[in-house]
Write an enzyme that holds these catalytic residues in place. Structure first.
Site, short mmCIF file in Angstrom:
data_model
loop_
_atom_site.label_atom_id
_atom_site.label_comp_id
_atom_site.label_asym_id
_atom_site.label_seq_id
_atom_site.Cartn_x
_atom_site.Cartn_y
_atom_site.Cartn_z
N GLU A 169 0.92 -1.13 -0.10
CA GLU A 169 -0.09 0.11 -0.13
C GLU A 169 0.96 1.39 -0.03
OE1 GLU A 169 -2.68 -0.69 3.30
OE2 GLU A 169 -4.01 -2.07 2.18
N GLU A 216 -5.27 -8.25 -1.65
CA GLU A 216 -6.09 -8.30 -0.51
C GLU A 216 -7.49 -7.85 -0.75
OE1 GLU A 216 -4.80 -5.77 2.76
OE2 GLU A 216 -2.41 -6.21 2.35
C1 BG6 Z 1 -4.27 -3.48 4.65
C2 BG6 Z 1 -3.09 -4.02 5.39
O1 BG6 Z 1 -4.49 -2.09 4.79
O2 BG6 Z 1 -5.58 -3.69 5.30
C3 BG6 Z 1 -3.17 -5.29 5.98
O3 BG6 Z 1 -2.29 -4.01 3.95
C4 BG6 Z 1 -4.28 -5.00 7.01
O4 BG6 Z 1 -1.93 -5.20 6.79
C5 BG6 Z 1 -5.60 -4.97 6.10
O5 BG6 Z 1 -4.35 -6.09 8.13
C6 BG6 Z 1 -6.68 -4.90 6.98
O6 BG6 Z 1 -6.71 -3.95 7.88
P1 BG6 Z 1 -6.89 -4.19 9.58
O7 BG6 Z 1 -6.79 -3.19 10.11
O8 BG6 Z 1 -8.30 -4.72 9.79
O9 BG6 Z 1 -5.88 -5.39 9.83
#
Ligand code: BG6
Length: 471
Positions: A172, A364
């Site tokens: 990101e 993701e």
């Molecule tokens: C993304 C990140 O922004 O979101 C991850 O790359 C992160 O590291 C994921 O875990 C989800 O966010 P969160 O805060 O729910 O873990």
């Protein structure tokens, strides 16, 4: 003719070292910035590690990686995205020699993946800059980090030559604009940084990313390198052109990163932003030359969309995945206030494909939710996570539509295939996994793993190459 997922489409899951490995000080590992963030984005960093920081133990993947990878293989993963913890390899970041024990850990992990024919997809920097680089050098504000990072990149690319083909440079990469410590190792609140300081750090990361791409291609021409962008579609809150323009303006702040990674130069709208904000960067001829080393593919995370309004008083501001925006009244939100928008994923896929004409990779996507462990399932305990199945199904249907629209997509890795420590809130109770991990926010729990209902659902999606998805 029905168009669906192409043959060879890569299916799997994604994690980050700091959110799963634990073993924060074992086998020579140094501290990373996550080891001093017990409350994630909510509170400033602590002096050193504190017992309440779930990151220190994670889900103990460092010792249980074989068991976890066996479960991924059972779901049929053909790809697994993970990060190599920089501070496991170079404990302080500026060391001249790598830590052999750290390198050996990833050899063992790769052995397991090879056993099951799972393709590794490796992030070099996933919000885990060595703490020493943040504290002694000021993080990515300091040009010296380019050398430290490229030394790290070269070391692991040489070590795992032939074993890792897909590389991502910075997780990101655009998040540094919104959270300079987590994404850039810069220990100063965003408001206290000048725009020039912030964009100089951005520039250093972009040069480092381009040089890592160059190194990857030198080490092995078969290496494929991608940038990784936090993707958030931005809609105008109303059809008023001013709201639409505001949405475009905000989107451009993020497009900058993809444009530079793909085209090798700063776009005109960014140069204008610099002029308008009095931003004067040190950009050398060597930097400009380095940026010419562009990526092979574009990867991104996708969780939510936001709305934008020209009038700052219009609409209510909502929560979000580092990037927030105005609440879109047409969408529902998750328990953590992230607005759920499957169609937004189709929009982003079309948009990125049209803009960059590079293969895309969704690295993701997922739903952070509270799960209730009940009796049942193959392990005696399970979770009926129909809400997670619905979220993922609806997003994957839109991915399929985007492929039918002509988008070139390499694969999909669901975020957190096994419950892990959340990044923004450092909670275990915000769960993403197909596999439940018995660990609670207070650190208690056996760390046992249990297959959730979604485990078998995802196994079927992969086995049918998307054929089992429901419209
Ligand atoms: C993304 C990140 O922004 O979101 C991850 O790359 C992160 O590291 C994921 O875990 C989800 O966010 P969160 O805060 O729910 O873990």
């Amino acid at each position: 003719m029905t168009i669906t997922f192409p043959d060879g489409f890569l299916w799997g899951g994604a994690t980050a070292a700091n959110q799963i490995e634990g073993a924060y000080n074992e086998d020579g590992k140094g501290l990373s910035i996550r080891d001093v963030l017990p409350h994630g984005l909510q509170a400033p960093p602590t002096e050193g590690p504190t017992a309440d920081n779930l990151t220190l133990t994670g889900i103990d993947h460092y010792h249980r990686y074989a068991e976890d990878i066996a479960l991924f293989a059972e779901m049929g993963f053909t790809v697994y995205r993970f990060s190599i913890a920089w501070s496991r390899i170079f404990p302080h970041g500026d060391d001249t020699e790598p830590n052999e024990e750290g390198l050996a850990f990833y050899d063992r992990l790769l052995d397991e993946l090879e056993k099951y024919g799972i393709e590794p997809l490796v992030t070099l920097s996933h919000y885990e800059t060595p703490l020493h680089l943040a504290r002694a050098y000021g993080g990515w504000r300091n040009r010296k980090l380019i050398d430290f990072f490229t030394r790290f990149a070269r070391t692991v690319m040489q070590r795992y030559h032939g074993r890792i083909r897909y590389w991502l440079t910075f997780n990101e990469v655009n998040a540094i604009l919104h959270n300079p410590f987590t994404a850039g190792g810069i220990e100063a609140p965003r408001q206290q940084l000048s725009e020039t300081e912030l964009y100089q750090a951005v520039h250093h990361e972009l040069v480092a990313s381009a040089l890592a791409t160059k190194i990857a291609h030198e080490v092995d021409p078969a290496n494929q390198v991608g940038c990784m962008i936090l993707a958030v579609p931005r809609y105008g809150l109303t059809p008023h052109p001013d709201d639409q323009r505001k949405a475009q303006y905000e989107a451009q702040l993020d497009y900058t990163f993809g444009d530079i990674h793909v085209r090798g130069e700063y776009p005109g709208y960014t140069q204008r932003y610099f002029r308008d904000h009095g931003i004067d960067l040190e950009i050398t001829d060597a930097d400009r030359e380095a940026l010419q080393h562009t990526v092979d593919f574009v990867s991104f995370s996708y969780y939510m969309s936001v709305a934008e309004a020209a009038d700052p008083a219009a609409g209510e501001r909502g929560g979000g995945n580092i990037i927030g925006g105005v609440v879109n009244p047409t969408l529902e939100a998750s328990d953590w206030g992230w607005q759920v928008d499957p169609v937004g994923l189709r929009i982003i896929l079309n948009d990125y494909w049209d803009r960059w004409r590079k293969p895309l990779f969704i690295v993701e996507n997922g739903l952070g939710a509270t799960d209730e462990l009940i009796d049942g399932g193959p392990d005696g305990r399970t979770v009926d996570d129909d809400y997670r199945i619905a979220y993922l199904n609806d997003h994957l249907v839109q991915v399929r539509e985007a492929i039918a629209d002509g988008v070139g997509l390499l694969g999909y890795t669901a975020w957190g295939p096994i419950d892990l420590v959340s990044m923004s809130t450092v909670q275990m109770s915000k769960r993403y996994g197909f596999i439940y991990v018995d660990r609670n926010d207070d650190g208690s729990g056996t760390l046992s793993r249990y297959r959730k209902k979604s485990f078998d659902w995802y196994r079927q999606v992969i086995a049918t190459n998307g054929g089992s998805l429901r419209d």
